[in-house]
Design an enzyme around this catalytic site. Structure first.
Site, mmCIF file in Angstrom:
data_model
loop_
_atom_site.group_PDB
_atom_site.id
_atom_site.type_symbol
_atom_site.label_atom_id
_atom_site.label_comp_id
_atom_site.label_asym_id
_atom_site.label_seq_id
_atom_site.Cartn_x
_atom_site.Cartn_y
_atom_site.Cartn_z
ATOM 1 N N TYR A 435 12.467 44.533 38.285
ATOM 2 C CA TYR A 435 11.166 45.047 38.256
ATOM 3 C C TYR A 435 10.121 44.636 39.144
ATOM 4 O O TYR A 435 10.789 43.967 40.111
ATOM 5 C CB TYR A 435 10.603 44.582 36.748
ATOM 6 N N GLU A 436 9.085 45.290 38.913
ATOM 7 C CA GLU A 436 7.864 45.081 40.100
ATOM 8 C C GLU A 436 8.608 45.732 41.416
ATOM 9 O O GLU A 436 8.272 45.512 42.554
ATOM 10 C CB GLU A 436 7.677 43.537 40.412
ATOM 11 N N GLY A 437 9.301 46.759 41.214
ATOM 12 C CA GLY A 437 10.051 47.351 42.330
ATOM 13 C C GLY A 437 11.437 46.975 42.630
ATOM 14 O O GLY A 437 11.536 45.797 43.088
#
Lengths: 585, 585
Positions: A435-437
């Site tokens: 997550y978060e890229g």
């Protein structure tokens, strides 16, 4: 093996001796009145207690019980609500928040350490306040004063919570395809309609309102704009009004992080307020992302620290086999820490975790300088924040999985049993690589934008700083210094190779990015280890100094050359990666 | 992305073209009448169907529902019992079992492929029959004819199940400390009392009896003996008699493998029968272990194959971003397989999985030769089984975690959601690095006993065979052949360094074992890739031939040098691993 013992001595060492926080803070007008080492140490001490006494007890049951979606309610596990309330009352949500709007205004250099402790004790809990702090940061940076006045104090106080609503079913890594729509209303607000998935803390019972930062498209625009969309509308006097067409469709059932609500969000003509300029929503989001990505890196770091404590305690207690050279005590069974392979695992976890902590404090310092310094110092910090953010996110979380898995391995069969607790850290930390890229996206950002985007200028500048730093080390072994310097020289050569060929071989960056980021991470940790061992050599606690030297030697012996391995992969280019036709996969 | 498609073409290729099963089988008297390629292919085909249609549908619900301990019963998830019954009726449990006692007598070269399919579709289910087959193998090798007559036919038919009861709370990797006791009874049997933990399939409702192989100590002996202890006693006429003082204390709640019953077993004056000679129980167990360890390796392999199928299907469907060189179809979004980083992950999984399958078939062949050949051929196979078993177990399962994690990464956020299915493979495969001897223990067995135990003689012999094999390759790139040969030469140099210093530095083997095993594994896969690409070059299916060449090139470019990285770690010795005092950890 538990309760959690925060690594306070190491934290103080990094702030005070390695990265010279006192001088940094004194030189920044915004910090000089706000924080000094005494304040910082008091905060760390209090955070250590709260993490151990308030957060850690929630962790296991949170995993067993999970979040429940019942009717219209998202119910967190037993104890979360009370703990969150106590946590928020302590001002922790607003620790690094803007003082003008009720935050404590503390530096990120300090905040990263507090976050790490949260992740060492309860990942799910810590995410709720991390998201809230992130949303507040974005509002503070880009929203109107009116929105700031209305929302920031309640976010910093933890009375309201924040969420970032980006992903849609068909738009994850590639946000161009989002379909959520924003229609202008007569009063200057917008009507938001659409669906989002994977919204961490999208709804829950910890706070009385959830403030969503939602990416959506304005009519006749392909650009993406950012909107503040409260779950419950806020009246002119600041009191809560009516519901706002924001509902949870469902929650996800996940591998881990079970006490964190991951929501499908639906907006049905919900009222929202534009943040920043139209079609510039991604730019606004990216401001926050530098912080959030570092925060997610801290999850990997904190989990590695937890794994080290659990595994090293176990290794000193568990009797099995005798030392290869004969039992040091003449016993028929020794603690397994006598075995080279167990030591190898523990030293690896420790070497990666302590260097990771150095990376997080160093990156935090650059964030502080980027925000509070001026002129050249600020401009350089902005460049370094850009360079280091994807590394902090990806390298810390990849090592987070490595180290928790290694810690689990030390436990043998017991590591696979839920009751032991370490398998939860493996499951919880796994998402941090995604997550978060995803870490692949981070690596492409690093190599494609940060390293070759300016034709290797910032990286070259950074390597010059590393070499200058190495030259100042008085206690470090000259061979070690030369080795680290050489690895950075190879890294620059490779970066230039990529830069020189990136147009001719358009798939080169994407194909080699992960290996390049890993090569950089292992090289950087080599520098940090020499730096730490050097700075520790005069430490009043001689055991502490000796520990740093032992682990630094191990790192130089056993781990640094991973950097060269990854560089050798990069230097093989993209040919064998791109050759096979897609249909043959 | 599913249903599971067994890699039948690859399996046939390995048997027929790479490792020449038809000739091997013809030359072994016990095999010549039993099996030929047509039979083998028919079996593989049927196994593929059963794995897809019978096992795979159990997998997800098995994970959700788990095993339940209710009163005295261990209840497997819905459908397991019916499926097991059908599976057993097909003769699959006795596939490689002794024909004289009702087994099908099939070669292990074939059996490994059937096992792999089971693990690709349902780990928990496959463990039940794997344990039963393992127990039968041990009984067949070491028990009296009377015990064989009584127990083997019912084990091969799946009517009864088997379990291996070794670990006790204080005796895991180090079995010297076991406390279970066996008292001789007047009729020649023994009374067994004690407790065991982590007993896979210790009890369940799939079979009407569970046959335990229990390690225990005879009075006045520190040696460990092996006993057959049925859950329900068997009457002289073969019918089931009374209960036998074997009870389940509890079942473990684990990270994964939730449909597999992991039991705490209690023996209270249970009647048991000695297998093999007194105080020689570990020797008997180790016969079985060569098979079981390979079987556990197959779990890692099968899970990697599942991950590849799921991830590559997803990568060909999921639209996100466009290719770096511009969309090949001019679309606004391409399938993510256009991205170098996604290809890197998929190629890595595929390269490790297909070479892993080669390793498993090759090791299976050595097991067949060790069992059914004679004279020098047999003696050499025994040496190679010894050498390769710890590698197969550890390297296949370590790569099992790597590849399932990588497959999960291809899915992005969806990979973390239980419904997607791949996270279950990550959780299920994790235990394979631990049980049946942790991978650290395997590596110490490999380097300490198998490599340096005979002063590197067997490894030297093996490397000579590799070089002879390389010399026979007609299609392979000469540089590639030289590279692989050089890596093996470095490996031998390093092995001799360890051997020369093992007495002076007693911690050297333990400290360097894991890196040495990894170095060997990556080198061996390099050889297998050249071998496979060469053998495939004339394949009638030109796509198949091209695939092998593409993946071989990728392996040589990107993965082989991991071998050298690990060797460089070994060459750093044990100094920095052993230096730090235990109390400083």
């Amino acid at each position: 093996m538990y309760p959690y013992q925060a690594p306070l001595k190491d934290m103080q060492f990094l702030l005070e001796n390695v990265f010279d926080a006192p001088t940094t803070w004194q030189q920044l007008p915004a910090m000089a009145e706000t924080v000094d080492m005494d304040t910082a140490l008091a905060i760390l001490d209090e955070s250590a207690k709260i993490s151990r006494d308030l957060l850690q007890p929630l962790n296991r049951n949170g995993d067993e019980q999970g979040v429940v979606h019942s009717g219209n309610d998202i119910i967190t596990p037993d104890g979360f609500k009370e703990a969150y309330s106590q946590f928020a009352e302590g001002g922790w949500v607003g620790l690094c928040g803007e003082a003008d709007f009720g935050g404590m205004g503390m530096p990120k250099m300090l905040g990263v350490l507090v976050d790490e402790m949260g992740y060492s004790t309860c990942n799910s809990f810590t995410l709720y306040n991390s998201l809230t702090a992130g949303a507040a940061l974005c509002i503070n940076a880009h929203a109107t004063d009116e929105l700031k006045q209305t929302y920031l104090p309640n976010l910093y106080s933890g009375q309201w919570a924040g969420a970032m609503d980006m992903t849609e079913p068909h738009a994850g890594s590639d946000l161009r395809g989002i379909r959520s729509k924003a229609e202008p209303l007569e009063d200057g607000s917008y009507s938001i309609t659409g669906n989002k998935i994977f919204i961490t803390g999208g709804d829950h019972d910890l706070a009385e309102n959830v403030i969503h930062l939602v990416l959506a498209k304005l009519p006749d625009s392909n650009g993406i704009s950012l909107f503040l969309v409260p779950k419950i509308r806020v009246n002119a006097d600041g009191s809560l009004g009516e519901a706002n067409g924001v509902t949870v469709g469902s929650i996800e059932h996940k591998m881990g992080l079970k006490a964190s609500a991951t929501c499908v969000m639906n907006y049905d003509n919900a009222v929202g307020y534009l943040i920043g300029r139209p079609a510039r929503g991604l730019v606004c989001m990216f401001t926050m992302m530098n912080y959030e990505r570092l925060a997610i890196g801290l999850q990997g770091l904190g989990n590695g620290q937890a794994a080290y404590q659990m595994a090293s305690d176990y290794a000193k207690e568990r009797l099995q086999g005798v030392a290869a050279a004969g039992s040091p005590t003449g016993a028929t069974s020794d603690p397994i820490i006598v075995h080279g392979d167990v030591r190898r695992m523990l030293l690896t976890i420790r070497a990666l975790t302590e260097a990771g902590r150095a990376l997080s404090v160093y990156t935090g310092k650059q964030l502080d300088l980027a925000k509070y310094a001026s002129d050249d110092v600020q401009a350089k910090a902005v460049r370094y924040v850009g360079l280091l953010t994807p590394v902090s996110k990806a390298f810390l979380t990849d090592r987070g999985l490595d180290t928790t898995v290694m810690g689990q391995q030390v436990f043998g069969g017991h590591g696979y049993i839920r009751e032991t607790g370490i398998e939860q850290f493996v499951r919880d930390t796994r998402i941090a690589q995604i997550y978060e890229g995803t870490n692949g996206i981070q690596a492409i950002d690093f190599l494609g934008r940060k390293v070759t985007g300016d034709n290797v200028a910032t990286l070259t500048e950074f390597v010059a700083d590393v070499n200058a730093g190495l030259a100042e080390l008085t206690q470090a072994n000259a061979d070690h210094k030369a080795t680290v310097s050489n690895v950075f020289a190879e890294l620059l050569t490779t970066a230039n190779y990529i830069n020189d060929n990136k147009h001719e071989q358009p798939a080169l960056v994407n194909s080699c990015a992960v290996d390049f980021l890993d090569a950089f991470g292992y090289a950087l940790y080599g520098y940090f280890w020499l730096l730490m061992a050097d700075k520790a050599s005069g430490h009043e606690d001689t055991t502490f100094a000796a520990q740093k030297q032992y682990v630094a030697d191990f790192y130089m012996d056993k781990l640094l050359s991973k950097s060269q391995y990854h560089l050798s992969q990069v230097n093989q280019g993209d040919k064998s990666i791109m050759a096979m036709p897609a249909e043959m996969f």
